[in-house]
Design a protein around this motif. Structure first.
Motif, short mmCIF file in Angstrom:
data_model
loop_
_atom_site.label_atom_id
_atom_site.label_comp_id
_atom_site.label_asym_id
_atom_site.label_seq_id
_atom_site.Cartn_x
_atom_site.Cartn_y
_atom_site.Cartn_z
N ASN A 3 0.87 -1.22 -0.01
CA ASN A 3 -0.06 -0.04 -0.49
C ASN A 3 1.32 1.12 0.31
O ASN A 3 2.03 1.10 0.33
CB ASN A 3 -0.95 0.38 1.35
CG ASN A 3 -0.06 0.17 2.30
OD1 ASN A 3 0.18 0.26 2.76
ND2 ASN A 3 -0.70 -0.92 3.12
N PRO A 4 0.02 2.45 -0.06
CA PRO A 4 0.70 3.49 -0.33
C PRO A 4 2.04 3.94 0.88
O PRO A 4 3.13 4.25 1.02
CB PRO A 4 0.16 4.95 -0.90
CG PRO A 4 -1.33 3.31 -1.51
CD PRO A 4 -0.91 2.60 -1.06
N ALA A 5 1.09 3.54 1.78
CA ALA A 5 1.98 3.95 3.56
C ALA A 5 3.02 3.36 3.83
O ALA A 5 4.27 3.65 3.91
CB ALA A 5 1.30 4.17 4.50
N LYS A 6 2.85 2.08 2.80
CA LYS A 6 3.60 1.23 3.33
C LYS A 6 4.93 2.30 2.30
O LYS A 6 6.45 1.35 2.44
CB LYS A 6 3.95 -0.60 2.92
CG LYS A 6 5.11 -1.51 3.51
CD LYS A 6 4.35 -2.97 3.39
CE LYS A 6 5.58 -3.99 3.65
NZ LYS A 6 5.10 -4.92 3.41
N ALA A 7 4.77 1.96 1.21
CA ALA A 7 5.54 2.00 0.36
C ALA A 7 7.08 3.54 0.45
O ALA A 7 7.95 3.49 0.42
CB ALA A 7 5.26 2.58 -1.52
N PHE A 8 5.73 4.70 1.22
CA PHE A 8 6.78 5.09 1.42
C PHE A 8 7.14 4.88 2.55
O PHE A 8 8.64 5.57 3.07
CB PHE A 8 5.33 6.77 1.99
CG PHE A 8 6.61 8.10 3.03
CD1 PHE A 8 6.41 8.68 1.77
CD2 PHE A 8 6.14 8.18 3.88
CE1 PHE A 8 7.60 10.04 2.47
CE2 PHE A 8 7.00 9.39 4.69
CZ PHE A 8 6.77 10.15 4.02
N SER A 9 7.14 4.33 3.55
CA SER A 9 7.96 3.95 4.51
C SER A 9 8.56 3.18 4.67
O SER A 9 9.70 3.42 5.37
CB SER A 9 6.85 3.12 6.10
OG SER A 9 6.62 2.01 5.44
N ASN A 10 8.87 2.64 3.81
CA ASN A 10 10.62 1.81 2.93
C ASN A 10 11.41 2.21 2.29
O ASN A 10 12.07 2.72 3.60
CB ASN A 10 9.51 0.94 1.63
CG ASN A 10 9.11 -0.41 2.03
OD1 ASN A 10 9.11 -1.00 3.29
ND2 ASN A 10 8.66 -1.39 1.57
N GLY A 11 11.20 3.71 1.92
CA GLY A 11 12.19 4.46 1.80
C GLY A 11 12.42 5.45 2.64
O GLY A 11 13.63 5.24 2.94
N LEU A 12 11.59 5.43 3.69
CA LEU A 12 11.96 7.08 4.82
C LEU A 12 12.74 6.05 5.50
O LEU A 12 13.87 6.24 6.25
CB LEU A 12 10.58 7.04 5.34
CG LEU A 12 10.76 7.22 6.60
CD1 LEU A 12 11.65 9.18 6.52
CD2 LEU A 12 9.54 7.83 7.33
N VAL A 13 12.37 4.47 5.90
CA VAL A 13 13.19 3.52 7.25
C VAL A 13 15.16 3.62 6.39
O VAL A 13 15.59 3.38 7.49
CB VAL A 13 12.58 2.36 7.31
CG1 VAL A 13 13.36 1.43 8.03
CG2 VAL A 13 11.02 2.90 8.30
N ILE A 14 14.43 2.54 5.59
CA ILE A 14 15.60 2.36 4.73
C ILE A 14 17.27 3.50 4.58
O ILE A 14 18.39 3.28 4.86
CB ILE A 14 15.86 1.84 2.86
CG1 ILE A 14 16.90 1.45 2.93
CG2 ILE A 14 16.04 3.21 2.04
CD1 ILE A 14 17.35 0.04 3.59
N GLN A 15 16.83 4.86 4.47
CA GLN A 15 17.21 5.74 4.58
C GLN A 15 17.80 6.18 5.65
O GLN A 15 19.19 7.32 5.68
CB GLN A 15 16.90 7.21 3.71
CG GLN A 15 18.15 8.74 3.42
CD GLN A 15 19.22 7.80 2.26
OE1 GLN A 15 19.26 6.32 2.06
NE2 GLN A 15 19.55 9.31 1.95
N LEU A 16 17.16 6.65 7.04
CA LEU A 16 16.76 6.85 7.94
C LEU A 16 17.97 5.78 8.41
O LEU A 16 19.04 6.14 9.55
CB LEU A 16 15.74 6.24 8.77
CG LEU A 16 14.90 7.68 8.44
CD1 LEU A 16 13.50 8.11 9.42
CD2 LEU A 16 15.65 9.14 9.62
N ALA A 17 18.39 4.53 8.29
CA ALA A 17 19.24 3.38 8.84
C ALA A 17 20.45 2.95 8.23
O ALA A 17 21.58 2.95 8.97
CB ALA A 17 18.07 2.18 8.78
#
Length: 208
Positions: free
Chosen positions: A108-122
């Motif tokens: 879903n859109p929320a997961k798509a956004f969070s994937n990009g956010l989390v991978i870069q924050l990590a």
């Protein structure tokens, strides 16, 4: 910020983003497995994470400028040394081929956004990049806030453009590997840009 300094900042920022990393691979996988809307949301997540890193770095650097010009100068020279180190490391690094394994899954859109956010924050390297990069392009004699806003917007737009290009490459990455010589060429180009920036900053510093 004069046009020459801004051009150096823009080129250096783009070259840093172009070096394939976890965020680039994540975006490419999204593009290979899902539609373009979801891919853009992942790109937006990566760019949002970089905005957070940028704000953290910019706030600290602005505080240093206000508190002590001597401390700021010391940080600036450490930043120059770090940029030169990054450049040399990128040039002499040995990269392997990049391959994207496609796994069709629902998202879903929320997961798509969070994937990009989390991978870069990590990826704490992004914070280190900004901390080393920003002092080189800040002129304490000019309005600091305006300079930070300009550089922040530039980083955000560069993230959107470059990672969207990685997304467009997703289908090709899914079908075949990107050869190691291509990755090495990108690394060497980025390394050369970083070294050029470091040398340019040394030259500017010596003329003040």
């Amino acid at each position: 910020m004069n046009i020459e300094l801004y051009t150096f900042f823009l080129v250096t920022t783009v070259m840093l983003i172009l070096v394939p990393g976890p965020a680039a691979i994540t975006v490419a996988k999204q593009a290979a497995s899902h539609n373009s809307k979801l891919t853009f949301l992942s790109v937006l997540g990566v760019a949002s994470a970089d905005v957070l890193f940028f704000i953290l770095s910019a706030t600290g650097i602005a505080s240093l400028i206000i508190a002590s010009s001597l401390v700021f100068s010391i940080i600036k020279w450490f930043g120059i040394a770090y940029l030169l180190f990054l450049g040399i490391s990128a040039i002499f690094s040995k990269a392997g081929p990049v391959n994207v394994d496609v796994q069709l899954t629902t998202m879903n859109p929320a997961k798509a956004f969070s994937n990009g956010l989390v991978i870069q924050l990590a990826n704490p390297k992004a914070l280190m990049y900004f901390s080393a990069l920003l002092p080189q392009f800040v002129d304490p004699k000019e309005p600091v806030i305006l300079q930070m806003v300009l550089m922040g917007l530039t980083c955000f737009i560069a993230d959107l453009v470059v990672y969207s290009l990685f997304g467009r490459m997703g289908a090709q990455l899914a079908r075949k590997r990107v050869k190691s010589w291509v990755i090495n060429l990108i690394n060497k180009a980025a390394g050369t840009a970083l070294i050029a920036t470091g040398i340019k900053m040394v030259t500017l510093g010596s003329t003040k």
